[in-house]
Scaffold this motif. Structure first.
Motif, PDB file in Angstrom:
ATOM      1  N   MET A 167       0.847  -1.189   0.000  1.00  0.00           N
ATOM      2  CA  MET A 167       0.000   0.000   0.000  1.00  0.00           C
ATOM      3  C   MET A 167       0.880   1.235   0.000  1.00  0.00           C
ATOM      4  SD  MET A 167      -2.739   1.115   2.887  1.00  0.00           S
ATOM      5  CE  MET A 167      -3.372  -0.527   2.931  1.00  0.00           C
ATOM      6  N   ALA A 168       0.447   2.243  -0.735  1.00  0.00           N
ATOM      7  CA  ALA A 168       1.228   3.461  -0.809  1.00  0.00           C
ATOM      8  C   ALA A 168       1.276   4.153   0.535  1.00  0.00           C
ATOM      9  CB  ALA A 168       0.619   4.380  -1.867  1.00  0.00           C
ATOM     10  N   GLY A 169       2.355   4.887   0.736  1.00  0.00           N
ATOM     11  CA  GLY A 169       2.520   5.576   2.008  1.00  0.00           C
ATOM     12  C   GLY A 169       1.633   6.795   2.122  1.00  0.00           C
ATOM     13  N   SER A 170       1.367   7.511   0.995  1.00  0.00           N
ATOM     14  CA  SER A 170       0.641   8.772   1.046  1.00  0.00           C
ATOM     15  C   SER A 170      -0.859   8.564   0.944  1.00  0.00           C
ATOM     16  CB  SER A 170       1.141   9.694  -0.077  1.00  0.00           C
ATOM     17  OG  SER A 170       2.490  10.018   0.110  1.00  0.00           O
ATOM     18  N   VAL A 171      -1.419   7.870   1.916  1.00  0.00           N
ATOM     19  CA  VAL A 171      -2.864   7.677   1.989  1.00  0.00           C
ATOM     20  C   VAL A 171      -3.358   8.213   3.318  1.00  0.00           C
ATOM     21  CG1 VAL A 171      -2.985   5.712   0.418  1.00  0.00           C
ATOM     22  CG2 VAL A 171      -2.500   5.319   2.836  1.00  0.00           C
ATOM     23  N   VAL A 172      -4.611   8.609   3.351  1.00  0.00           N
ATOM     24  CA  VAL A 172      -5.195   9.256   4.518  1.00  0.00           C
ATOM     25  C   VAL A 172      -5.879   8.205   5.390  1.00  0.00           C
ATOM     26  CG1 VAL A 172      -6.698  11.114   5.296  1.00  0.00           C
ATOM     27  CG2 VAL A 172      -5.607  11.257   3.048  1.00  0.00           C
ATOM     28  N   ASN A 173      -5.608   8.237   6.676  1.00  0.00           N
ATOM     29  CA  ASN A 173      -6.212   7.267   7.590  1.00  0.00           C
ATOM     30  C   ASN A 173      -7.535   7.817   8.121  1.00  0.00           C
ATOM     31  OD1 ASN A 173      -6.876   5.453   9.700  1.00  0.00           O
ATOM     32  ND2 ASN A 173      -4.722   4.877   9.859  1.00  0.00           N
ATOM     33  N   LEU A 174      -8.615   7.286   7.579  1.00  0.00           N
ATOM     34  CA  LEU A 174      -9.974   7.696   7.983  1.00  0.00           C
ATOM     35  C   LEU A 174     -10.647   6.617   8.834  1.00  0.00           C
ATOM     36  CD1 LEU A 174     -11.269   9.144   4.570  1.00  0.00           C
ATOM     37  CD2 LEU A 174     -10.147  10.377   6.443  1.00  0.00           C
ATOM     38  N   ASP A 175      -9.842   5.748   9.422  1.00  0.00           N
ATOM     39  CA  ASP A 175     -10.410   4.582  10.102  1.00  0.00           C
ATOM     40  C   ASP A 175     -11.267   4.955  11.303  1.00  0.00           C
ATOM     41  OD1 ASP A 175     -10.452   1.752   9.697  1.00  0.00           O
ATOM     42  OD2 ASP A 175      -9.447   1.530  11.628  1.00  0.00           O
ATOM     43  N   ALA A 176     -11.040   6.131  11.880  1.00  0.00           N
ATOM     44  CA  ALA A 176     -11.785   6.532  13.075  1.00  0.00           C
ATOM     45  C   ALA A 176     -13.155   7.131  12.747  1.00  0.00           C
ATOM     46  CB  ALA A 176     -10.970   7.549  13.884  1.00  0.00           C
ATOM     47  N   MET A 177     -13.442   7.387  11.462  1.00  0.00           N
ATOM     48  CA  MET A 177     -14.687   8.084  11.130  1.00  0.00           C
ATOM     49  C   MET A 177     -15.915   7.204  11.367  1.00  0.00           C
ATOM     50  SD  MET A 177     -13.561  11.016  10.362  1.00  0.00           S
ATOM     51  CE  MET A 177     -12.226  10.648  11.506  1.00  0.00           C
ATOM     52  N   ILE A 178     -15.800   5.913  11.088  1.00  0.00           N
ATOM     53  CA  ILE A 178     -16.909   4.991  11.300  1.00  0.00           C
ATOM     54  C   ILE A 178     -16.402   3.861  12.188  1.00  0.00           C
ATOM     55  CG2 ILE A 178     -18.591   3.453  10.214  1.00  0.00           C
ATOM     56  CD1 ILE A 178     -18.313   5.076   7.652  1.00  0.00           C
ATOM     57  N   PRO A 179     -16.912   3.713  13.400  1.00  0.00           N
ATOM     58  CA  PRO A 179     -16.409   2.667  14.300  1.00  0.00           C
ATOM     59  C   PRO A 179     -16.769   1.268  13.800  1.00  0.00           C
ATOM     60  CG  PRO A 179     -18.295   3.787  15.269  1.00  0.00           C
ATOM     61  CD  PRO A 179     -17.951   4.543  14.022  1.00  0.00           C
ATOM     62  N   ARG A 180     -16.004   0.285  14.280  1.00  0.00           N
ATOM     63  CA  ARG A 180     -16.261  -1.115  13.927  1.00  0.00           C
ATOM     64  C   ARG A 180     -17.176  -1.768  14.959  1.00  0.00           C
ATOM     65  NH1 ARG A 180     -11.236  -0.454  11.695  1.00  0.00           N
ATOM     66  NH2 ARG A 180     -10.893  -1.504   9.715  1.00  0.00           N
ATOM     67  N   GLU A 181     -17.838  -2.815  14.501  1.00  0.00           N
ATOM     68  CA  GLU A 181     -18.731  -3.563  15.386  1.00  0.00           C
ATOM     69  C   GLU A 181     -18.811  -4.991  14.864  1.00  0.00           C
ATOM     70  OE1 GLU A 181     -20.619  -3.945  18.657  1.00  0.00           O
ATOM     71  OE2 GLU A 181     -20.792  -1.845  18.029  1.00  0.00           O
ATOM     72  N   GLU A 208      -8.648  -1.670   7.059  1.00  0.00           N
ATOM     73  CA  GLU A 208      -8.550  -0.297   7.536  1.00  0.00           C
ATOM     74  C   GLU A 208      -8.972   0.686   6.449  1.00  0.00           C
ATOM     75  OE1 GLU A 208      -4.617   1.428   8.747  1.00  0.00           O
ATOM     76  OE2 GLU A 208      -5.506   1.253  10.735  1.00  0.00           O
ATOM     77  N   THR A 209      -9.734   1.696   6.843  1.00  0.00           N
ATOM     78  CA  THR A 209     -10.172   2.712   5.890  1.00  0.00           C
ATOM     79  C   THR A 209      -9.015   3.687   5.668  1.00  0.00           C
ATOM     80  OG1 THR A 209     -12.371   2.492   6.882  1.00  0.00           O
ATOM     81  CG2 THR A 209     -12.057   4.302   5.323  1.00  0.00           C
ATOM     82  N   ALA A 210      -8.043   3.246   4.908  1.00  0.00           N
ATOM     83  CA  ALA A 210      -6.832   4.037   4.672  1.00  0.00           C
ATOM     84  C   ALA A 210      -6.259   3.688   3.308  1.00  0.00           C
ATOM     85  CB  ALA A 210      -5.805   3.784   5.774  1.00  0.00           C
ATOM     86  N   HIS A 211      -7.081   3.836   2.276  1.00  0.00           N
ATOM     87  CA  HIS A 211      -6.646   3.489   0.925  1.00  0.00           C
ATOM     88  C   HIS A 211      -6.803   4.647  -0.055  1.00  0.00           C
ATOM     89  CE1 HIS A 211      -6.044  -0.987   1.226  1.00  0.00           C
ATOM     90  NE2 HIS A 211      -6.640  -0.727   2.374  1.00  0.00           N
ATOM     91  N   TRP A 212      -7.235   5.793   0.426  1.00  0.00           N
ATOM     92  CA  TRP A 212      -7.428   6.938  -0.469  1.00  0.00           C
ATOM     93  C   TRP A 212      -6.329   7.967  -0.265  1.00  0.00           C
ATOM     94  CZ3 TRP A 212     -13.117   8.885  -1.373  1.00  0.00           C
ATOM     95  CH2 TRP A 212     -13.839   7.876  -2.014  1.00  0.00           C
ATOM     96  N   SER A 213      -5.894   8.557  -1.362  1.00  0.00           N
ATOM     97  CA  SER A 213      -4.903   9.629  -1.303  1.00  0.00           C
ATOM     98  C   SER A 213      -5.589  10.934  -0.901  1.00  0.00           C
ATOM     99  CB  SER A 213      -4.247   9.808  -2.673  1.00  0.00           C
ATOM    100  OG  SER A 213      -5.213  10.292  -3.611  1.00  0.00           O
ATOM    101  N   PRO A 214      -4.829  11.941  -0.462  1.00  0.00           N
ATOM    102  CA  PRO A 214      -5.443  13.248  -0.167  1.00  0.00           C
ATOM    103  C   PRO A 214      -6.201  13.807  -1.368  1.00  0.00           C
ATOM    104  CG  PRO A 214      -3.219  13.157   0.723  1.00  0.00           C
ATOM    105  CD  PRO A 214      -3.398  11.911  -0.102  1.00  0.00           C
ATOM    106  N   GLU A 215      -5.647  13.620  -2.561  1.00  0.00           N
ATOM    107  CA  GLU A 215      -6.283  14.156  -3.768  1.00  0.00           C
ATOM    108  C   GLU A 215      -7.633  13.501  -4.040  1.00  0.00           C
ATOM    109  OE1 GLU A 215      -2.105  15.013  -3.616  1.00  0.00           O
ATOM    110  OE2 GLU A 215      -3.158  13.083  -3.532  1.00  0.00           O
ATOM    111  N   LYS A 216      -7.740  12.206  -3.744  1.00  0.00           N
ATOM    112  CA  LYS A 216      -9.007  11.514  -3.985  1.00  0.00           C
ATOM    113  C   LYS A 216     -10.075  12.000  -3.013  1.00  0.00           C
ATOM    114  CE  LYS A 216     -10.841   7.002  -5.180  1.00  0.00           C
ATOM    115  NZ  LYS A 216     -10.517   5.586  -5.494  1.00  0.00           N
TER     116      LYS A 216
END
Length: 528
Positions: free
Chosen positions: A1-15, A54-62
């Motif tokens: 996975m690319a390094g320059s991706v945004v970590n949004l994993d906290a936006m929607i909790p897991r259950e 983990e919700t961390a697969h989108w770049s800042p640009e996306k």
């Protein structure tokens, strides 16, 4: 996975999708407006399945493109949801909803939600990318708070803001709902939909499927340093605390100091590369250290860990292996990452890391560490001068476990030859006459640093700059006074050249940097 991706994993909790729930008597909404994501009952009901990656697969640009499209009134693809009681599980569209929630809460990986989710432990990389994303969104659209403020006095707002306000009031994301089915059918729908949209590699798919297995739980704990979603939450509290402690220490050992962007300009590198989004590598490390069979082609996942004891045992086994190569415990050889784990151009090599761990662990088991340490300086100088050899082994044999054995045999060959007193040229002759390694010597003289094509500006590539720095810095780097190999910042100790017992002073002239093992075993390494 690319390094320059945004970590949004906290936006929607897991259950856990198996959590008991009563039937919901209300009506499911068909259009998700921006107000539904702004401290509304809907956003608080959103959940991700606990097996989702983990919700961390989108770049800042996306993320900018998604927010800009929504604010411009453009169509956003529908999301697929499944309700279980009061919880609403996102089957498809977690990144889309998370990007909009991040805009609403101004949290791209370092806001209040993220700080809570990750227990205040955010990597420098995560913070840097969050700052970058916030600035890009601000320049392209503006912060969400700006439009909330404008709603209170729209007549005073600029026309550009008024147009966005109109779009925000009218636009919505269409919600498609999975019919009332059991959790197994919902889980199967998740994998089918996500595999079709963005294929998941076999290793990551196995991690998702085997989320209750000890190796998967241990890997996730290490990657997040014992923070984030607690896949171990069902274990007894004392086991949970130990898992978090072990995982936190392992994360620090592997990923501190953090790796900055290329080109590399320091020898103070993390031993395991970029800690951001490193789950596949850590999973392989956990499996190797604990002799876990390869389940990637198996129809059945690894068995679930019921009480957490196996997860804790996995973590401790990994810690024993890592303590041999880094840190300040007496047994640590303090292997320098530039010598063993990075290419000449500055890329981290996961299989080289595991191969070095395996090589050192076998040396320790066989009582051969003194023999290795006596020729370590020559051994590592050879690795530095011929860094392309490991890269070529990986290219010839294949990535992952396929090249592990050959790299270990390469290390063993070097150790044997230097122990027998052979010179570098003699070692090269041995490799030249070995059918398994002849291709290495045949490649000498061929450039090993990855080129990035003809550059009309005549600028050096980042890989070339990193290689140039490594060449200069390793020549003048701090070296162990006992074995004369490079000393890494994470494994640096200071020792008396002449021991206090024989009258050695405490002045600077009698001090030398050493590896922990060299310091502790000096009596058997240096003849009196």
């Amino acid at each position: 996975m690319a390094g320059s991706v945004v970590n949004l994993d906290a936006m929607i909790p897991r259950e856990d999708m198996l959590t008991p729930a009563s039937d919901y008597a209300g009506v499911n909404i068909e259009r998700i407006s921006i107000s539904n994501l702004d401290n509304d009952f809907f956003v608080h009901a959103l959940r991700k399945p606990d097996f989702q990656r983990e919700t961390a697969h989108w770049s800042p640009e996306k993320i900018v493109d998604l927010v800009k499209a929504f604010a411009s009134g453009d169509l956003i693809p529908a999301v697929i949801l499944w309700r279980r009681g009061t919880n609403i599980f996102v089957i498809d569209g977690a990144h889309r909803l998370s990007a909009l929630i991040a805009w609403v809460y101004d949290d791209y990986g370092q806001g209040a939600r993220s700080l809570t989710h990750f227990g205040g432990r955010l990597s420098d990389e995560q913070v840097r990318i969050a700052d970058k994303t916030r600035k890009l969104v601000g320049n392209a659209v503006g912060p969400y708070a700006q439009f909330v403020g404008a709603m209170k006095s729209p007549h005073n707002a600029p026309d550009s803001v008024k147009s966005v306000l109109g779009n925000l009031a009218a636009n919505a994301v269409v919600a498609q709902w999975v019919p009332k089915v059991g959790e197994k059918a919902a889980e199967d729908s998740f994998f089918k939909i996500n595999q079709a949209a963005t294929p998941i590699d076999p290793t990551e798919r196995l991690i998702l499927r085997s989320r209750q297995a000890a190796n998967a739980i241990a890997s996730r704990a290490i990657v997040r340093g014992g923070t984030g979603h607690k896949y171990w939450a069902g274990f007894p509290l004392d086991i949970q605390a130990e898992i978090e402690s072990e995982a936190g220490e392992l994360h620090s050992a592997l990923y501190e100091p953090p790796l900055k962007d290329l080109p590399i300009k320091t020898l103070d590198l993390p031993v395991a590369g970029r800690g951001y989004s490193a789950l596949p590598f850590v999973y392989e490390l956990v499996n190797w250290a604990n002799d876990v069979p390869d389940y990637t082609k198996s129809k059945e996942p690894p068995p679930a860990d019921i009480d957490g004891k196996q997860t804790l045992a996995h973590l401790r086994t990994v810690r024993d292996a890592v303590d041999l190569i880094t840190g300040i415990k007496m047994k640590s050889l303090g292997l320098h990452p530039v010598v063993y784990f990075y290419t000449r151009g500055g890329d981290f090599q996961p299989v080289a890391f595991i191969a070095a761990c395996a090589f050192v662990r076998e040396l320790a088991k066989a009582g051969r560490l003194p023999k290795f340490t006596k020729v370590r300086g020559q051994f590592e100088e050879f690795l530095l001068r011929h860094k392309e050899f490991i890269t070529l082994i990986i290219k010839r044999t294949g990535a992952g476990r396929r090249s592990l054995g050959r790299i270990i045999r390469y290390f063993e060959t070097l150790l044997r030859e230097f122990t027998e007193g052979n010179s570098e040229e003699q070692v090269l002759d041995v490799l030249r006459n070995d059918p398994e390694f002849v291709f290495l010597v045949a490649s000498m003289g061929i450039p090993s640093v990855r080129h990035e094509g003809d550059n009309p500006t005549r600028r050096f590539s980042r890989s070339t700059k990193s290689a140039s720095f490594f060449q200069a810095a390793t020549q003048g780097g701090v070296r162990c006074g006992v074995c004369h190999a490079l000393v890494h910042v994470n494994s640096m100790q200071f020792d008396h050249i002449d021991d206090k017992a024989v009258g050695g002073s405490t002045g600077m002239q009698n001090s030398q940097a050493t590896h922990p093992y060299c310091n502790s075993a000096k009596a058997i390494l240096i003849p009196t």
